[in-house]
Structure formats: structure tokens, C-alpha cells
Enzyme design. Structure first.
Site, short mmCIF file in Angstrom:
data_model
loop_
_atom_site.label_atom_id
_atom_site.label_comp_id
_atom_site.label_asym_id
_atom_site.label_seq_id
_atom_site.Cartn_x
_atom_site.Cartn_y
_atom_site.Cartn_z
N ASP A 188 -2.11 -1.30 5.55
CA ASP A 188 -2.80 -0.88 6.76
C ASP A 188 -3.55 -2.06 7.37
O ASP A 188 -4.22 -2.82 6.67
CB ASP A 188 -3.78 0.24 6.44
CG ASP A 188 -4.47 0.76 7.67
OD1 ASP A 188 -5.52 0.20 8.04
OD2 ASP A 188 -3.96 1.71 8.27
N ASP A 195 0.88 -1.16 0.00
CA ASP A 195 0.00 0.00 0.00
C ASP A 195 0.93 1.22 0.00
O ASP A 195 2.08 1.12 0.41
CB ASP A 195 -0.87 -0.03 1.25
CG ASP A 195 -1.73 1.21 1.38
OD1 ASP A 195 -2.26 1.67 0.37
OD2 ASP A 195 -1.84 1.73 2.51
N ASP A 218 -6.82 -2.41 4.84
CA ASP A 218 -6.36 -3.36 3.83
C ASP A 218 -6.57 -4.81 4.26
O ASP A 218 -5.85 -5.70 3.81
CB ASP A 218 -4.87 -3.13 3.52
CG ASP A 218 -4.64 -1.88 2.69
OD1 ASP A 218 -5.54 -1.54 1.90
OD2 ASP A 218 -3.59 -1.25 2.82
#
Length: 592
Positions: free
Chosen positions: A483, A289, A487
């Protein structure tokens, strides 16, 4: 007393093992010592005083127990990480009641109560700073030695130490519910977990034990056939049984895992599922990410198109969002002294933005897709948004009703060490991919700066999970770093999920590993630790197996013609040294 009191644990263990047709170390020790004891008893009863070997039986039991004692003492050091975490929690808390303060058990502090923390004291509860400021030592959670500043609104956790200043903390959790208590519990569970290689070791040890009993019987029969007395044949058989105990094989994996997990926790790396260490080293793709993982996650507002009213509306809409971009918008509005309105309703759409009701009107702040879904015509703002994206900025549209009022451009910087990490991964022939919900231009600008192989932009959390599956089919096992909450789908889809978390609620964070209070730069440390643990396990297994295999022929009397023999008591000492050496080698991981 030695055989049937001190050695009873082996006899009981052997009974249970044989009843389940799964002989183990206890079986070999019990068989060997009981054979020597009963043979000696029979010889004594028959008056053959030269054929007694009580000392051999007693010495084997003594040496094996001594080895287990040393091993147990050394293994307790593997639990230092849990004890250290638990020792961080102070027993008492100073709770404010009006103008006075009362002391109470830290575990009894209720959510919402105000706790005073003075300079030099340890924070007794999890909570947010209500007032005051100071420098806190968060190294037990993050592994970073540098103190960090704590001021109003900052999350502090039980176990953090206030180096200077004074804080009033509004408690959110206490006692067993604090982050440090959760971490200690998870570390303890993880230290007792098994790696997949342990299943293979157990199967090998099971077969090995049967083979050793067969070899002992063969050694006994061979010496009898060679014309030697039963006493001589028995000594060799007992030596084989004792020296070949596979206890070191059983220690090789779990001890290295326990120490590795504990060492990781001291560096701010919480390994929730130790079996992921093996999979991590097998990963061919590392997907990241962007915001808060590869970047600092503290973006700043760099441009506002439409003036202060646009910024004020956007900040009002973002007040209840915990996204880093929202925080930057609110922070800039406060800095400019703008008066914000409390939203009447609030909805967050991961990967898109937020929609709030302000003054009776719907206000949306988010990406281009959200603006279009609100029915807004991007008009003249589309060209300006594209220009800002090409500069690497993230652009949020501010929409009121169905009208675009303006734009907010936000910029973020790469985390220290992120570029070096990606360079290191690529040098190790790993493919690096960035998956983000940000606009393509901003994502590509950051990917180019960091040197990533591929970037996918404008993704929702569900689309990220789908891309992870796609990458696995194309390249092989995937490790995803993102995260721990937003996520969760991608972390679950990956072969190894590595969550970047604040440490506030590690039990609820998705992922096999949690990088507490840091970003992706800690991944390099995790990889080095995983490599060291697996290398240590392989060495332990090889040493334990080869050590046993090498000493079995000596114990069976293969070198007797050369005058080299291994009596049962020496075999017991050699077996104990094997376990102690594996334990000592595992403890080397503490120096990582």
C-alpha cells in the site's frame, strides 16, 4: 550561409564543449566542416580550384541537420503519453447552483462544489459521487478496458468517461491538482530521468570523442607520409571526424526510457523513478503486503460472534477508518439496517486496529495484541478466534472498556492473476515472501493458496521495514509491493518500492513505481516492460558503438586500395542514419 548560419549551432556547441574540456558530437562536426571549409577557402584564394570541398562541408551540415530533424520528429512521439493524459481533462465543468447549472472553467471549480456529469461526458474534476449512478471508463488510469460501476461514495477522477447514467460529483480537486495532472507531471519528469547506465555511456562517449580526434589526426598524418596531397589527407580526416560522432550513443538510453515510461503509464503503471527498472530486474526477493495487494482488498464479514450489537459497535468505531477491513464491517452493518453512532473521537493504530469513543465508552476493534493492550481478558473468545483463523479468516476482537464483547471474522479472496504471478516469479528463481499485519493462521492459509515461499504475520509497518532489511542481508536485493500510504516505511526500505494505489494522489504515494487502480497482478506487466526497456537500451548501445567502430576504418581510408572510400558528405549521412536507426528501434517499445 550553410556553414555559418545553419552550422552555427555546431560551432557554438563545440566552443562550449572545448571550453569545458568535454568535446562532444558538436565538436566533431564543427572541426570536420570548418577544416574542409577553411582549406577550400585557402585553396580558392591561391587559385587551386581543384582542391575545394565546399560541397562536402555543406552536405555534412545538411545531412546532420536532416538526421536531427527526423530524430526530433520521432522523439515527439515519445511524449504522446503526456499529451494523451493532458487531453483527458475537459476544459469546462457544469457546476450546480441550487436548481440551475452554470458552466465554468474546470480548473476554477472549488472543493466542495457539486459538478454534474452526463452520459458520454468526461469527468472534469476529482471527487466523490454525491448522487446518481452509472458505468465509467477508467482505462486511462488502470489500463483495464472493462467499465466499472460508479455510485454514491465512489471516487472518480478527472479524465474518466461516463459511459452511461448521470452523476453528481462533489469536487475535491481541480485543474493542476487533479490526479491526471499529477500523473502527467510525474511522467514528464520521469521521461527526462537518467538510468545509472547513462553515466557510464557519457564517460565512454567522452573518451571516445578524444580518441576519434586522435584517429582523425593520425589518418591525416598517415596519408601525408604516404605522399598524398594535403587535400586527400584532409578528406579522410574530416570523414573520420564526422562518421564517428557519438550522438547515437547519447540517444540510446534516454529515448528508450521516455518511451517505456510513457507506455507504462497507458497501462496504469506510473514509473516515478526510472532507475528502479534496472534494480527491479536485479531483485532476488519479492515481498508482498497481503490485503489489497495479493487479495482483492474487499473482504466480507463471514461471521459475527456476539450478535448484532457487537457488529453495530464495531461499525460505529470503524466509521472514520479507510482500511478495507473497516469498510467491510460498516458495509455489513448497513446491509443489516443497524443504526450507527458517530464516534466522539477516533484513533487508528496501523497493524493493530482502531480505538474510538462511543457513548462515553472506549471501543476497540482490532487484533489480539490490541485487545490485550486494552487490558481485556480474551477468555472464551480466544479458542473461537483460533478456530476461525485456521479457516483462513481474519479475526477482529470487539472490546468495550476492558471487556471483550465478541468477534468479527472477515474473509478475502486472492486477486485474479496473483497465483499465476507468484508461480512465474518462483520459476524465475525469485523468493516470494508475504508480510502482513494479519493473524498468522489467516496469513498462512493465503500463502499456502498462492504458493509463497515464506510468510511473516502480525507485523506493524515498522516491523515490515525491519524484515525487508533482514531479507536483503539473507538473499540480496528486495522489491516490496504494498500500500502506497500504510506501507511507506517498507517501500522506502526496499531496493525497489512498488506501491499499489488508487491513483487519487500519486504524488504523495511512497514508492518508485505506483500500480494505479490495481494490485500485484500488474507486477508481471511491469517486469516484462522493464526487461524490454533494458534489452532495447543494450541493443541500442551495442548497435551505436559497433556501427561507429566499423565505419571509422572505412572513413580513414583503410579500404581505399580496394576502391572503397567514404567521402565526408556520405559520412554525415551514415552518422545521421545511425541516430535515426536507434530512434526507430526505441519506438518499437510503443507496441508493448
Amino acid at each position: 550561409p550553410v556553414q555559418f548560419y545553419s552550422g552555427m549551432r555546431f560551432i557554438r556547441g563545440a566552443y562550449r564543449a572545448f571550453r569545458n574540456l568535454a568535446p562532444n558530437m558538436d565538436s566533431l562536426v564543427a572541426l570536420g566542416t570548418l577544416a574542409a571549409y577553411f582549406y577550400s577557402s585557402a585553396s580558392l584564394a591561391l587559385g587551386r580550384y581543384g582542391d575545394v570541398y565546399f560541397e562536402a562541408s555543406a552536405a555534412v551540415v545538411a545531412f546532420v541537420l536532416l538526421g536531427r530533424y527526423i530524430e526530433a520528429r520521432m522523439r515527439t512521439r515519445a511524449a504522446d503519453a503526456v499529451r494523451k493524459l493532458l487531453s483527458l481533462m475537459p476544459p469546462k465543468a457544469r457546476v450546480l447552483r441550487g436548481a440551475s447549472a452554470v458552466e465554468k472553467e474546470a480548473g476554477d471549480v472549488e472543493p466542495g462544489e457539486l459538478v454534474e456529469v452526463r452520459e458520454g461526458e468526461t469527468v472534469p474534476v476529482d471527487g466523490y459521487v454525491e448522487s446518481g449512478s452509472g458505468l465509467i471508463d477508467a482505462s486511462s488510469f488502470t489500463g483495464e478496458p472493462a467499465p466499472v460501476e460508479a455510485a454514491r461514495g465512489r471516487l472518480v477522477l478527472a479524465g474518466m468517461r461516463l459511459l452511461s447514467g448521470r452523476l453528481i460529483v462533489r469536487a475535491t480537486r481541480s485543474g493542476a491538482h487533479t490526479a491526471v495532472a499529477q500523473m502527467a507531471k510525474l511522467v514528464r519528469i520521469a521521461q527526462g530521468a537518467r538510468l545509472p547506465v547513462q553515466d557510464l555511456v557519457d564517460k565512454v562517449a567522452g573518451v571516445f570523442t578524444w580518441a576519434v580526434m586522435a584517429l582523425a589526426a593520425a589518418a591525416f598524418a598517415t596519408w601525408l607520409l604516404l605522399g598524398y596531397p594535403p587535400s586527400t589527407a584532409l578528406i579522410y580526416a574530416v570523414s573520420v571526424l564526422v562518421v564517428a560522432c557519438p550522438c547515437a550513443l547519447g540517444l540510446a538510453t534516454p529515448l528508450a526510457v521516455a518511451i517505456g515510461v510513457g507506455r507504462a503509464s497507458s497501462k496504469g503503471i506510473l514509473i516515478k523513478r526510472p532507475e528502479s527498472l534496472q534494480r527491479l530486474l536485479d531483485a532476488k526477493v519479492f515481498a508482498f503486503d497481503k490485503t489489497g495487494t495479493l487479495t482483492v482488498g474487499r473482504p466480507k464479514v463471514v461471521a459475527v460472534v456476539g450478535g448484532d450489537e457487537v457488529l453495530r459497535l464495531a461499525a460505529s468505531a470503524e466509521l472514520k477508518s479507510n482500511h478495507p477491513l473497516a469498510g467491510a464491517v460498516v458495509e455489513e452493518a448497513v446491509r443489516r439496517g443497524l443504526a450507527l453512532d458517530e464516534p466522539e473521537s477516533f484513533d487508528s493504530f496501523p497493524g493493530l486496529g482502531v480505538v474510538a469513543q462511543i457513548g462515553g465508552s472506549a471501543v476497540a476493534v482490532g487484533n489480539e495484541r490490541l485487545a490485550k493492550e486494552m487490558g481485556a481478558d480474551l477468555g472464551k473468545y480466544a479458542e473461537e478466534a483460533e478456530r476461525l483463523r485456521k479457516l483462513g479468516y481474519t479475526v477482529s476482537y470487539v472490546v468495550k472498556g476492558e471487556e471483550v464483547l465478541g468477534l468479527i471474522a472477515l474473509g478475502d479472496s486472492a486477486r485474479p492473476g496473483a497465483e499465476e504471478l507468484i508461480r512465474w516469479l518462483k520459476a524465475a528463481n525469485r523468493r516470494v515472501v508475504i508480510l502482513t499485519g494479519d493473524a498468522e493462521a489467516a496469513a498462512k492459509a493465503m500463502a499456502a493458496r498462492l504458493g509463497a515461499d515464506e510468510v511473516r504475520a502480525g507485523l506493524t509497518p515498522e516491523e515490515k521495514a525491519a524484515v525487508v532489511e533482514e531479507l536483503r542481508k539473507a538473499y540480496g536485493p528486495v522489491a516490496y509491493v504494498g500500500d502506497g500510504v500504510n506501507d511507506a516505511a517498507a517501500l522506502a526500505a526496499a531496493d525497489v518500492g512498488i506501491a499499489v494505489g488508487s491513483g487519487a494522489d500519486v504524488a504523495k504515494e511512497a514508492g518508485d513505481v505506483v500500480l494505479v487502480g490495481g494490485g500485484a497482478e500488474k507486477l508481471g506487466e511491469l517486469l516484462r516492460l522493464a526487461k524490454a526497456v533494458l534489452k532495447n537500451i543494450k541493443f541500442n548501445l551495442a548497435w551505436a558503438f559497433l556501427y561507429n567502430v566499423a565505419l571509422i576504418p572505412v572513413a580513414a581510408g583503410a579500404l581505399a586500395p580496394l576502391g572503397v572510400t567514404l567521402r565526408p558528405e556520405l559520412a554525415g549521412l551514415a552518422m545521421a542514419l545511425s541516430s535515426v536507426s536507434v530512434t526507430a528501434n526505441s519506438l518499437r517499445l510503443r507496441s508493448l
